[in-house]
Design a protein around this motif. Sequence first.
Motif, PDB file in Angstrom:
ATOM      1  N   GLU A 144       0.838  -1.196   0.000  1.00 46.64           N
ATOM      2  CA  GLU A 144       0.000   0.000   0.000  1.00 46.64           C
ATOM      3  C   GLU A 144       0.874   1.248   0.000  1.00 46.64           C
ATOM      4  OE1 GLU A 144      -3.321   0.326  -0.293  1.00 46.64           O
ATOM      5  OE2 GLU A 144      -3.389  -1.837  -0.584  1.00 46.64           O
ATOM      6  N   THR A 145       0.396   2.293  -0.651  1.00 48.54           N
ATOM      7  CA  THR A 145       1.065   3.592  -0.649  1.00 48.54           C
ATOM      8  C   THR A 145       0.125   4.611  -0.016  1.00 48.54           C
ATOM      9  OG1 THR A 145       0.217   4.163  -2.837  1.00 48.54           O
ATOM     10  CG2 THR A 145       2.352   3.038  -2.758  1.00 48.54           C
ATOM     11  N   HIS A 154       0.760   3.878  -7.598  1.00 51.99           N
ATOM     12  CA  HIS A 154       2.046   3.202  -7.725  1.00 51.99           C
ATOM     13  C   HIS A 154       2.781   3.766  -8.929  1.00 51.99           C
ATOM     14  CE1 HIS A 154       1.096   0.183  -4.713  1.00 51.99           C
ATOM     15  NE2 HIS A 154      -0.115   0.150  -5.250  1.00 51.99           N
ATOM     16  N   THR A 155       4.096   3.756  -8.841  1.00 57.30           N
ATOM     17  CA  THR A 155       4.933   4.152  -9.965  1.00 57.30           C
ATOM     18  C   THR A 155       5.591   2.886 -10.502  1.00 57.30           C
ATOM     19  OG1 THR A 155       5.374   6.296  -8.953  1.00 57.30           O
ATOM     20  CG2 THR A 155       6.867   5.585 -10.687  1.00 57.30           C
ATOM     21  N   LEU A 156       5.354   2.611 -11.774  1.00 59.16           N
ATOM     22  CA  LEU A 156       5.919   1.433 -12.430  1.00 59.16           C
ATOM     23  C   LEU A 156       6.923   1.903 -13.469  1.00 59.16           C
ATOM     24  CD1 LEU A 156       2.571  -0.466 -13.033  1.00 59.16           C
ATOM     25  CD2 LEU A 156       4.062  -0.608 -11.049  1.00 59.16           C
ATOM     26  N   GLY A 157       7.989   1.151 -13.654  1.00 56.60           N
ATOM     27  CA  GLY A 157       8.989   1.549 -14.626  1.00 56.60           C
ATOM     28  C   GLY A 157       9.758   0.373 -15.172  1.00 56.60           C
ATOM     29  N   VAL A 158      10.421   0.626 -16.289  1.00 52.54           N
ATOM     30  CA  VAL A 158      11.307  -0.377 -16.867  1.00 52.54           C
ATOM     31  C   VAL A 158      12.512   0.340 -17.464  1.00 52.54           C
ATOM     32  CG1 VAL A 158      10.091  -0.435 -19.105  1.00 52.54           C
ATOM     33  CG2 VAL A 158      11.495  -2.367 -18.409  1.00 52.54           C
ATOM     34  N   ASP A 159      13.690  -0.168 -17.179  1.00 51.05           N
ATOM     35  CA  ASP A 159      14.916   0.304 -17.799  1.00 51.05           C
ATOM     36  C   ASP A 159      15.281  -0.732 -18.847  1.00 51.05           C
ATOM     37  OD1 ASP A 159      17.317   1.430 -18.517  1.00 51.05           O
ATOM     38  OD2 ASP A 159      18.333   0.966 -16.634  1.00 51.05           O
ATOM     39  N   TRP A 160      15.212  -0.339 -20.107  1.00 51.68           N
ATOM     40  CA  TRP A 160      15.405  -1.237 -21.235  1.00 51.68           C
ATOM     41  C   TRP A 160      16.732  -0.884 -21.882  1.00 51.68           C
ATOM     42  CZ3 TRP A 160      11.048  -1.533 -25.428  1.00 51.68           C
ATOM     43  CH2 TRP A 160      11.455  -2.314 -26.495  1.00 51.68           C
ATOM     44  N   SER A 161      17.667  -1.806 -21.850  1.00 57.52           N
ATOM     45  CA  SER A 161      18.981  -1.571 -22.444  1.00 57.52           C
ATOM     46  C   SER A 161      19.388  -2.809 -23.239  1.00 57.52           C
ATOM     47  CB  SER A 161      20.009  -1.293 -21.346  1.00 57.52           C
ATOM     48  OG  SER A 161      20.345  -2.478 -20.660  1.00 57.52           O
ATOM     49  N   VAL A 199      15.125  -4.116 -16.605  1.00 61.63           N
ATOM     50  CA  VAL A 199      14.987  -4.059 -15.150  1.00 61.63           C
ATOM     51  C   VAL A 199      13.634  -3.407 -14.881  1.00 61.63           C
ATOM     52  CG1 VAL A 199      15.929  -3.240 -12.967  1.00 61.63           C
ATOM     53  CG2 VAL A 199      17.475  -3.802 -14.856  1.00 61.63           C
ATOM     54  N   PHE A 200      12.741  -4.120 -14.190  1.00 68.17           N
ATOM     55  CA  PHE A 200      11.404  -3.634 -13.893  1.00 68.17           C
ATOM     56  C   PHE A 200      11.361  -3.108 -12.466  1.00 68.17           C
ATOM     57  CE2 PHE A 200      11.060  -6.756 -17.222  1.00 68.17           C
ATOM     58  CZ  PHE A 200      10.177  -6.177 -18.117  1.00 68.17           C
ATOM     59  N   ASP A 258      -2.286   8.209 -14.077  1.00 77.11           N
ATOM     60  CA  ASP A 258      -2.043   9.633 -13.858  1.00 77.11           C
ATOM     61  C   ASP A 258      -1.169  10.205 -14.970  1.00 77.11           C
ATOM     62  OD1 ASP A 258      -2.167  12.070 -12.457  1.00 77.11           O
ATOM     63  OD2 ASP A 258      -0.301  11.625 -11.405  1.00 77.11           O
ATOM     64  N   TYR A 259      -0.137   9.462 -15.356  1.00 77.59           N
ATOM     65  CA  TYR A 259       0.724   9.917 -16.439  1.00 77.59           C
ATOM     66  C   TYR A 259       1.534   8.755 -16.983  1.00 77.59           C
ATOM     67  CZ  TYR A 259       4.483   9.891 -12.954  1.00 77.59           C
ATOM     68  OH  TYR A 259       5.381   9.523 -11.990  1.00 77.59           O
TER      69      TYR A 259
END
Length: 89
Positions: free
Chosen positions: A6-7, A12-19, A24-25, A78-79
Amino acid sequence: AYHLEETPDGFHTLGVDWSPEGYVFYVDGKVSYQMNKPVSDTEQFILVHTECQGYRGNKPLPDPALLKAELPAFFIVDYVRVYDNASGY
């Protein structure tokens, strides 16, 4: 399955670093999963959706999980932000 903690604001902020080395999720700034192979080098697009059967719909109908779901359901985005890596990969 990944358990979301819970926040304070419920978001929640979700992200991925794609290289070239892999993906990396992230969930709320913490690494949730890493994958090194295979890595796509093809141009992609972002799809944000609520389709019950998923984008490709490759599950048999009806999905047992869907039969148990409380509908209608929704989620708020949200964005969406995309960064281009300055190093050019």
